[in-house]
Structure formats: C-alpha cells, structure tokens
Enzyme design. Structure first.
Site, mmCIF file in Angstrom:
data_model
loop_
_atom_site.group_PDB
_atom_site.id
_atom_site.type_symbol
_atom_site.label_atom_id
_atom_site.label_comp_id
_atom_site.label_asym_id
_atom_site.label_seq_id
_atom_site.Cartn_x
_atom_site.Cartn_y
_atom_site.Cartn_z
ATOM 1 N N ARG A 110 -26.920 14.343 1.582
ATOM 2 C CA ARG A 110 -26.715 15.401 0.589
ATOM 3 C C ARG A 110 -27.843 15.350 -0.430
ATOM 4 N NH1 ARG A 110 -21.783 17.727 0.624
ATOM 5 N NH2 ARG A 110 -21.762 18.111 -1.622
ATOM 6 N N HIS A 138 2.119 -13.686 3.149
ATOM 7 C CA HIS A 138 2.112 -13.831 4.606
ATOM 8 C C HIS A 138 3.263 -13.006 5.196
ATOM 9 C CE1 HIS A 138 1.707 -15.642 8.553
ATOM 10 N NE2 HIS A 138 3.026 -15.807 8.559
#
Ligand SMILES: Cc1cc2nc3c(=O)[nH]c(=O)nc-3n(C[C@H](O)[C@H](O)[C@H](O)COP(=O)(O)OP(=O)(O)OC[C@H]3O[C@@H](n4cnc5c(N)ncnc54)[C@H](O)[C@@H]3O)c2cc1C
Length: 470
Positions: A280, A451
């Site tokens: 761009r 976990h």
C-alpha cells in the site's frame, strides 16, 4: 485559558483514537472524514478480512476435521450471501460504536473532504476547508491513511484485476484467482479463498512468502496453504495480463509471469481474477500539504518520535507516515500525537509492535528475527518448541507449528518471539508485555501458565533458550 483547538483529518484507527484522546485531555476537537468512519481498517481492511477468515476457518474445520474428531455434519458448504451480510453487519455495528465513542468524548464529527488551506500567521492558526466551511486549529493531526499500490504492469487496468478493496465484495468466490504478492494481505486472501473453493495461485517475487517475518514461520504457513491446494510461484512476478479466451468466464485473464532470476523463464497462468496485493502507499492526495510546506519522503509524511512534522503544530500518524502500516500502530501514534499537542512529552516506541497473520495456522511475532538481531550485533540464543507435543494443540489438531524465543546471550533479555500455530495472534501480547518490561526467558518460564493451553508452549520455548547448549 481558551481550549486548544485540534483538527484531525481522517477517521481511521489513527484519527479517531487521536481525536478521542485529545478531547479527553481537554481539547476542542473536530474530526473530518471523507468516506466512512473507521477508515481502511474497519471498512476494507482488518475487520472484513477477519470476518471472511473466520467463516473460512470454520468451513475448513467442518469439512476436514469434524469427522475425525467425532462430529458428524452433513454437507457443510458456503453461503456467500449470508457471509457478505454478516460482514456488512459487523462493519456497520462497529462503525456505529466508533461514532458513539468519538461523539461521547465531545468530538465534533464532520463528513467531507478536508483541504488544508494554510496558516494565518498573525493569528497563528491553521485553516482547513471542508466544502464551504472553514475550520481553524491550533494543531493539526494528519491521519489520511493509505491506498492499494497498483504497479504500472501492462493489463492491470483490465476488469478482472482487483485490489483487496474489491476482493472483499465480490458477487461470489471466483473459480480461480491469481494473487500477486506474498505479504500478509495476499496470504490472508489466499487462505480465505482457498477454503471457499477458489483455485488460488500465488506469485511472489521473493524466494519465500512473508519476507519481513520469521522465515521458519513463513515456511510453516506456506506448507499449510499448499496442503489446502494453493500453488506458489516463488521468485516470479507478473509481467503482463491480457483478456483470456472464451470459456474462462467473462473476466477470464491470461497472466504471464516471469522469473526474477531469468526473465526468459516465463509461464502463462489462466485465472478469472487477479488480486494485486503488492503493498500500500500513503494517501495524501488533494490534502494541501504544500500549503504548509510539510515534508514528505516518497509520499510518506516525515515526523519525529513525537509524531510532529517539520511544521510545528502539525502532527501526522498512521499509514501516511513512515512506520509500520498496522492499525494498532496508527492508534498508538494517535495517542502520542494527542498527548504531545496537549503538553505531554511522549515518544513512540515501536519495539513491542506485534505483527499478526490471521491464517490457519495463525502467525504472530514481536521484536527481532534471528537475522535482525545478529545484524544489530547481538550474540543470540534461540529456544524452540514444536506444537506437536503440546497437549492443547494435539486436542485441537492445530499442531504443525512452533514457538520460538530469541534472547541476547549476554544480557539474557528477550529480543524477539515468533509463533506459528495456536491462538498466536492472541498469545503474542504476552510476549509483547515481556519485551516491554525488558523480560528474560526466565520470566516467561517463571510465569505459571494454565494447563492445558498452547500458552504453555511459549514457556517451553523460553525454557529451551539457555538450556539448548547445556
Ligand atoms: C485487506 C487489509 C487487511 C488488513 N488487516 C490488518 C490487520 O489485521 N491488522 C492491522 O493492524 N492492520 C491491518 N491492515 C492495515 C490497517 O487497515 C491500516 O494500517 C490502518 O487502517 C491505518 O489506519 P490509519 O488511521 O492510518 O488510516 P486509514 O484506516 O486508511 O484511515 C484514513 C482515513 O482518512 C480518510 N481521508 C483521507 N484523506 C482525507 C481528507 N483529505 N479528508 C478527509 N478524510 C480523509 C480516508 O477516507 C480514511 O477513512 C489491513 C489493511 C488491509 C488493506
């Protein structure tokens, strides 16, 4: 004392954040936008692409993973019309929220094209015209963004040649699409359209995709896209485009690509659409920067670390300046500019800027790559962890990626973190925070991670940084 008057030009993530911040700090703020609030990011960038990618990913999982994980779904398929409706609804809801945000902070929102007309030197105010109206300001923030960069290649003016703007609003996914460019935007569209059933071919000038990212992560993503049926021509660029033969659809294209190494090595590819994703360029057209003598370099407005230009009182932020073309960078620069206008002494620090690719697997990185760190003279140590042995990654099936932590051997500080797989685009914020506080791999290891999560693998990679050589 009179309130400071600030005019912000452009209401993308740079401009609207700057406007809200300046207003909260006590300024009288006018925010001017010529198209749509939210700018590129909300209307034709970050948000609509992620709406497409979310559906693509879900469709992909239902087609390829559902049966394997014990979920039976009959004939999952795409409803493009519903997807386009959802995209439009998401954009319009967020646009309404953004408008509410600026207005609730007392910002005056003006629709129209802003033209800087000059500076009244006696009254020491800047003047900005929007149609018949004139606004006066003690300080200006230029936040006019960027536009797709379409090279002057023969045939790029043909109907089937599109940019990311049009790719987000097609009538239907095309049967085939050639993507010219191997950067983030190109890869996100490749991932989405490949999942929608389009035969995607990517032509990238460099030897590998995602040139600015961690090379190992780039290879992981390319291989995943190849598995989805995407074809890559690396080291090639598009030479010319012509209208195709009958039978290719009304916009069928014949595309000639040539090798960077040997221009005689040419290939012909047929595709219905050619998506130009070659980057761009800053957009400051018709803005009137010359009226003030604001310095630009190759179209980009030049600023200092306070986001101030060479003209005192004129600030510039976001895609139109010489920094990363990312929404979160534009917003941060907007805050910095607003704070400095209102008497602060804030400077931009780009060291903790995350870069993300919202494909499957997701990629994310913050800080330096190995190459960048070595180039800067660091003696580096690297810790890796493959997601193949992470519990959560095995459960989700997204286990082909890895986590990588790079640290300085002498100072022990983290220099960079690179991720491929898992919720990398979310997880990268933990790494950015560690970097922000000058953290070490030990700090990541000593932070207890829940976990089972993919986050555990970041701590595992960190624990391998200084363990690898015993
Ligand atoms: C397909 C695509 C996907 C992307 N995905 C991501 C992503 O996932 N994450 C990310 O961080 N970045 C992403 N980006 C980049 C991101 O969109 C830009 O970095 C961000 O929008 C820049 O913000 P900005 O405020 O500087 O400019 P813009 O968002 O471009 O806003 C500038 C605004 O200024 C207006 N304007 C211009 N001139 C004038 C004028 N004279 N008067 C009035 N108004 C004017 C424009 O109409 C525009 O609304 C993506 C970009 C694209 C194209």
């Amino acid at each position: 004392m009179d309130r400071k008057r600030v005019v912000v030009i452009g209401a993308g993530p740079g401009g609207y954040v700057a406007a809200a911040r300046a207003a909260r700090l006590g300024a009288a703020v006018t925010l001017i936008e010529k198209k749509a609030i939210g700018g590129t990011c909300l209307n034709v960038g970050c948000i609509p692409t992620k709406v497409l990618l979310h559906s693509a990913e879900l469709l992909n999982s239902l087609k390829s993973d559902a049966k394997r994980i014990g979920v039976l779904v009959d004939n999952p398929r795409l409803d493009w019309t519903a997807l386009m409706k959802r995209k439009a609804m998401t954009v319009s809801r967020l646009a309404a929220g953004t408008l509410e945000l600026v207005k609730s902070n007392g910002v005056e929102y003006v629709e129209g094209m802003a033209v800087i007309t000059g500076k009244d030197t006696t009254r020491r105010v800047f003047t900005v015209a929007v149609g018949e109206r004139t606004f006066e300001a003690d300080a200006l923030i230029i936040a006019t963004g960027s536009e797709p960069d379409v090279p002057d290649t023969p045939g790029f003016d043909l109907g089937g040649v599109i940019t990311s703007d049009e790719a987000l609003s097609l009538d239907a996914p095309p049967p085939s699409m050639l993507i010219s460019g191997g950067g983030v935007i190109g890869m996100e569209f490749a991932a989405a359209f490949a999942s929608f059933g389009t035969k995607v071919t990517v032509v990238v000038t460099s030897p590998e995709i995602l040139r600015s990212m961690d090379p190992e992560s780039a290879v992981i993503l390319r291989k995943a896209l190849e598995k989805k049926g995407v074809t890559f021509h690396r080291g090639y660029s598009v030479k010319s485009v012509a209208s195709g033969k009958e039978g290719l659809g009304k916009e069928g294209l014949e595309i000639i690509i040539e090798s960077a190494a040997d221009p005689k090595d040419e290939k012909k590819i047929e595709a219905e659409k050619l998506l130009v994703a070659k980057g761009r360029r800053p957009y400051t057209e018709g803005l009137g920067l010359d009226a003030l003598g604001v310095k630009t370099e190759r179209g980009r407005v030049v600023t200092d670390a306070h986001m101030e230009t060479n003209v005192p009182g004129v600030y510039a932020i976001g895609d139109c300046v010489n920094s990363y073309m990312l929404a979160h960078v534009a917003s941060k620069e907007g805050e910095v500019a607003a704070e400095n206008i209102l008497g602060g002494q804030t400077t931009m620090d780009y060291a903790t800027t995350p870069g993300c690719v919202y494909t499957s697997p997701e990629l994310a990185s913050v800080g330096m790559t190995e190459r960048e760190a070595e180039k800067k003279g660091h003696k580096i140590r690297v810790g890796r962890f493959a997601l193949a042995t992470n519990g959560k990654s095995m459960i989700t099936g997204d286990n082909s990626g890895m986590m990588k932590v790079i640290a300085d051997e002498d100072t022990k500080k983290i220099l960079g973190v690179h991720m491929a797989g898992g919720p990398a685009t979310e997880m990268i914020s933990e790494a950015a925070l560690a970097l922000h506080f000058g953290g070490t791999p030990e700090d990541l290891v000593n932070t207890i991670h829940a976990h089972p999560t993919v986050y555990e693998s970041l701590a595992e990679a960190a624990s391998n940084v200084f363990a690898e050589r015993g």
